[in-house]
Write a protein that holds these residues in place. Structure first.
Motif, short mmCIF file in Angstrom:
data_model
loop_
_atom_site.label_atom_id
_atom_site.label_comp_id
_atom_site.label_asym_id
_atom_site.label_seq_id
_atom_site.Cartn_x
_atom_site.Cartn_y
_atom_site.Cartn_z
N ASP A 241 0.83 -1.21 0.00
CA ASP A 241 0.00 0.00 0.00
C ASP A 241 0.87 1.26 0.00
OD1 ASP A 241 -2.40 1.35 -0.10
OD2 ASP A 241 -2.74 1.31 2.07
N ARG A 242 1.89 1.28 -0.82
CA ARG A 242 2.79 2.42 -0.81
C ARG A 242 2.11 3.71 -1.29
NH1 ARG A 242 4.04 -0.51 -5.43
NH2 ARG A 242 4.35 0.69 -7.37
N ASN A 243 1.13 3.58 -2.18
CA ASN A 243 0.42 4.78 -2.63
C ASN A 243 -0.67 5.20 -1.63
OD1 ASN A 243 1.93 5.07 -4.98
ND2 ASN A 243 0.59 3.72 -6.15
N GLY A 244 -1.30 4.21 -1.00
CA GLY A 244 -2.30 4.55 0.00
C GLY A 244 -1.71 5.25 1.21
N THR A 245 -0.57 4.75 1.68
CA THR A 245 0.07 5.39 2.83
C THR A 245 0.61 6.77 2.46
OG1 THR A 245 2.10 4.15 2.29
CG2 THR A 245 0.66 3.23 3.99
N ARG A 246 1.12 6.89 1.25
CA ARG A 246 1.63 8.18 0.82
C ARG A 246 0.49 9.19 0.69
NH1 ARG A 246 5.29 9.27 -4.68
NH2 ARG A 246 6.22 11.25 -3.99
N ASN A 247 -0.61 8.75 0.11
CA ASN A 247 -1.77 9.63 0.00
C ASN A 247 -2.19 10.17 1.37
OD1 ASN A 247 -4.99 9.49 0.38
ND2 ASN A 247 -4.54 10.37 -1.62
N ALA A 248 -2.26 9.29 2.35
CA ALA A 248 -2.68 9.70 3.69
C ALA A 248 -1.71 10.71 4.29
CB ALA A 248 -2.82 8.47 4.59
N ASP A 249 -0.43 10.48 4.11
CA ASP A 249 0.55 11.41 4.69
C ASP A 249 0.66 12.72 3.90
OD1 ASP A 249 1.11 9.94 6.92
OD2 ASP A 249 3.02 9.13 6.21
N GLU A 250 0.38 12.68 2.60
CA GLU A 250 0.32 13.94 1.85
C GLU A 250 -0.83 14.81 2.37
OE1 GLU A 250 1.24 14.29 -2.42
OE2 GLU A 250 1.00 12.11 -2.46
N ILE A 251 -1.96 14.18 2.66
CA ILE A 251 -3.09 14.92 3.23
C ILE A 251 -2.73 15.41 4.62
CG2 ILE A 251 -5.48 14.71 4.03
CD1 ILE A 251 -5.87 12.63 1.75
N ARG A 252 -2.07 14.57 5.38
CA ARG A 252 -1.69 14.96 6.74
C ARG A 252 -0.75 16.17 6.73
NH1 ARG A 252 2.47 11.85 10.81
NH2 ARG A 252 2.87 13.73 12.05
N LEU A 253 0.16 16.23 5.75
CA LEU A 253 1.09 17.36 5.70
C LEU A 253 0.33 18.68 5.65
CD1 LEU A 253 4.17 18.09 5.41
CD2 LEU A 253 3.70 18.35 2.98
N MET A 254 -0.73 18.74 4.83
CA MET A 254 -1.51 19.97 4.75
C MET A 254 -2.27 20.21 6.05
SD MET A 254 -1.89 22.45 2.63
CE MET A 254 -1.74 21.98 0.91
N ALA A 255 -2.82 19.14 6.64
CA ALA A 255 -3.54 19.30 7.90
C ALA A 255 -2.62 19.79 9.01
CB ALA A 255 -4.18 17.97 8.30
N GLN A 304 -8.31 13.77 8.32
CA GLN A 304 -7.20 14.51 8.93
C GLN A 304 -7.29 15.99 8.58
OE1 GLN A 304 -3.26 11.89 8.81
NE2 GLN A 304 -4.34 11.81 6.86
N LEU A 305 -7.72 16.28 7.35
CA LEU A 305 -7.87 17.67 6.91
C LEU A 305 -9.23 18.23 7.31
CD1 LEU A 305 -6.93 20.16 5.32
CD2 LEU A 305 -7.86 19.07 3.26
N LEU A 306 -10.30 17.49 6.99
CA LEU A 306 -11.64 18.01 7.22
C LEU A 306 -11.94 18.23 8.70
CD1 LEU A 306 -13.71 15.91 4.65
CD2 LEU A 306 -12.60 18.12 4.33
N ASP A 307 -11.32 17.43 9.57
CA ASP A 307 -11.55 17.56 11.01
C ASP A 307 -10.49 18.40 11.71
OD1 ASP A 307 -13.73 15.94 10.63
OD2 ASP A 307 -12.75 14.10 11.35
N ALA A 308 -9.57 18.99 10.95
CA ALA A 308 -8.55 19.83 11.57
C ALA A 308 -9.23 21.01 12.28
CB ALA A 308 -7.56 20.33 10.53
N PRO A 309 -8.70 21.46 13.40
CA PRO A 309 -9.39 22.46 14.24
C PRO A 309 -9.78 23.74 13.53
CG PRO A 309 -7.52 21.51 15.42
CD PRO A 309 -7.45 21.00 14.02
N ARG A 310 -9.00 24.18 12.55
CA ARG A 310 -9.27 25.48 11.92
C ARG A 310 -9.93 25.35 10.54
NH1 ARG A 310 -5.51 29.58 10.90
NH2 ARG A 310 -7.38 30.86 11.12
N VAL A 311 -10.38 24.15 10.20
CA VAL A 311 -10.94 23.91 8.87
C VAL A 311 -12.46 23.79 8.95
CG1 VAL A 311 -11.08 22.23 6.99
CG2 VAL A 311 -8.85 22.85 7.93
N GLN A 312 -13.13 24.45 7.99
CA GLN A 312 -14.57 24.31 7.82
C GLN A 312 -14.85 23.52 6.54
OE1 GLN A 312 -16.86 28.11 8.80
NE2 GLN A 312 -14.89 28.95 8.11
#
Length: 402
Positions: A241-255, A304-312
């Motif tokens: 799942d190298r692309n799945g894990t990367r996708n999740a961490d790319e989203i996390r970087l922005m969050a 990770q992004l949608l539930d970040a404290p400052r995100v609507q």
């Protein structure tokens, strides 16, 4: 400040009908400015370097005309286009603006973006290492991001408002291993954890499959950070799942970047460390290749992004997405995400249609009207539904003066 925000919220609510019915072009008043932000994976990528410039050099490329028409009909003030091949010095961007956006398409009103920003991305940039273990270190899957040439599947930001290019931050070269607690892919054939990539690979491997950008937009006397990216699809790999894990961490970087106290580990391409300044206003946009409940992404990836404290999350929607899911059936039948929120029209048997494209503002900004441009089958505009396998997502946002 609380009183001011209450006054602004009351005024916006009172004027809501007028604001939502107003022309798409940005409108300003004493309280602030209404700005339409949008993201569109337009599939303006090409199979070979230089082909996009060739296609855009005349005003008669059929696909580019349809992309431009979609943009003209939706009339965003600030727009991210995903899958627009990177060409240095804005050459492709300038051709697209001049030959397509600034010419009426099918009677739609031409639109002018005075400002544009693009930069190098990781797609197609060779690593010289055999990342997918197929014995060939020089394939498109062995680049920092999947691609047949450097810049394929790039990004383009267009804006009616000035872009402060001096303060743009890019994160193309941030290494995956430098993220604390990174979801490094695991080789299921060994007892060790997170060992799919060798130390040699991890020493150079970049997290972003394209890039992450912080593009400051100057809207009247306010700065809104347009935070854009295009994480890799969580498919086209194996049990590691190298692309799945990367996708999740790319989203996390922005969050992490937008969450105070969580982005101190992040460094940009100029070596400056830290996340977004506390209290800064922002809009996150892009094709994140992750649905909240359906598809192949790691559970919780986009949350990770949608539930970040400052995100609507205003959740723009369409009637066309609901209709398409019902007509196409297949995997759509078992989906948990309401199809009115879908933005991608994918293979019916798997994964089906998904919500993968997002425009989400920070707290301190006020979401107004939003929509996914997905015309129903009976609409004359349904002919534009095959422009890309993604649909443009737009969100009107009220930016207060204070």
């Amino acid at each position: 400040m609380k009183i001011r925000h209450l006054v602004a919220a009351t005024a916006i609510a009172a004027l809501g009908g007028t604001l939502l019915a107003a022309p798409a072009e940005a409108s300003s008043g004493w309280f602030g400015t209404k700005v339409r932000f949008a993201t569109f994976n337009a599939s303006l990528n090409r199979a070979a370097a230089g082909q996009l410039v060739s296609d855009l050099s005349t005003p008669d490329n059929a696909q580019a005309k349809k992309v431009a028409e979609v943009v003209q009909l939706n009339r965003p003030d600030v727009l991210l286009i995903n899958e627009f091949d990177y060409v240095a010095k804005n050459v492709a961007a300038d051709l697209f603006r001049k030959n397509y956006l600034e010419r009426s398409q099918n009677g739609a009103k031409a639109i002018r973006y005075k400002y544009a920003y693009t930069a190098p991305v990781n797609t197609g940039v060779p690593t010289g290492l055999d990342l997918n273990r197929d014995g060939n270190p020089n394939g498109p899957d062995d680049a920092y991001g999947f691609g047949f040439f450097p810049g394929q599947y790039g990004m383009l930001v267009l804006s009616k408002y000035p872009i402060d290019k001096r303060d743009v931050r890019t994160f193309q070269k941030f290494r995956w291993k430098d993220m604390p607690g990174a979801l490094l892919p695991d080789d299921p054939a060994t007892p060790a954890k997170g060992d799919y990539y060798s130390p040699e690979v991890l020493k150079i491997f970049r997290l972003s499959s394209k890039s992450h950008w912080d593009v400051p937009i100057e809207i009247r006397d306010k700065t809104v950070h347009f935070l854009v990216s295009h994480p890799t699809p969580p498919v086209f790999d194996g049990p590691e799942d190298r692309n799945g894990t990367r996708n999740a961490d790319e989203i996390r970087l922005m969050a992490d970047y937008v969450t105070p106290g969580r982005g101190s580990y992040i460094y940009d391409d100029k070596g400056h460390r830290g996340g977004l300044k506390r209290g800064a206003k922002f809009v996150v946009a892009g094709d994140n290749n992750s649905d909240p409940f359906d598809g192949d992404s790691i559970p919780g990836a986009i949350q990770q992004l949608l539930d970040a404290p400052r995100v609507q999350d205003p959740k723009p929607s369409s009637a066309g997405g609901t209709e398409a899911a019902a007509l196409q059936g297949g995997a759509n039948v078992g989906h948990k995400t309401d199809p009115k929120f879908d933005t991608g029209d994918f293979t019916d048997n798997a994964p089906g249609n998904l919500r993968v494209d997002y425009v989400v503002p920070s707290t301190g900004l006020y979401p107004l009207d939003g929509a996914v441009f997905w015309p129903v089958a009976s609409s004359p505009l349904a002919r534009l539904n095959d422009t890309s396998d993604h649909h443009l997502v737009r969100q009107d946002i009220w930016i207060p003066r204070w």
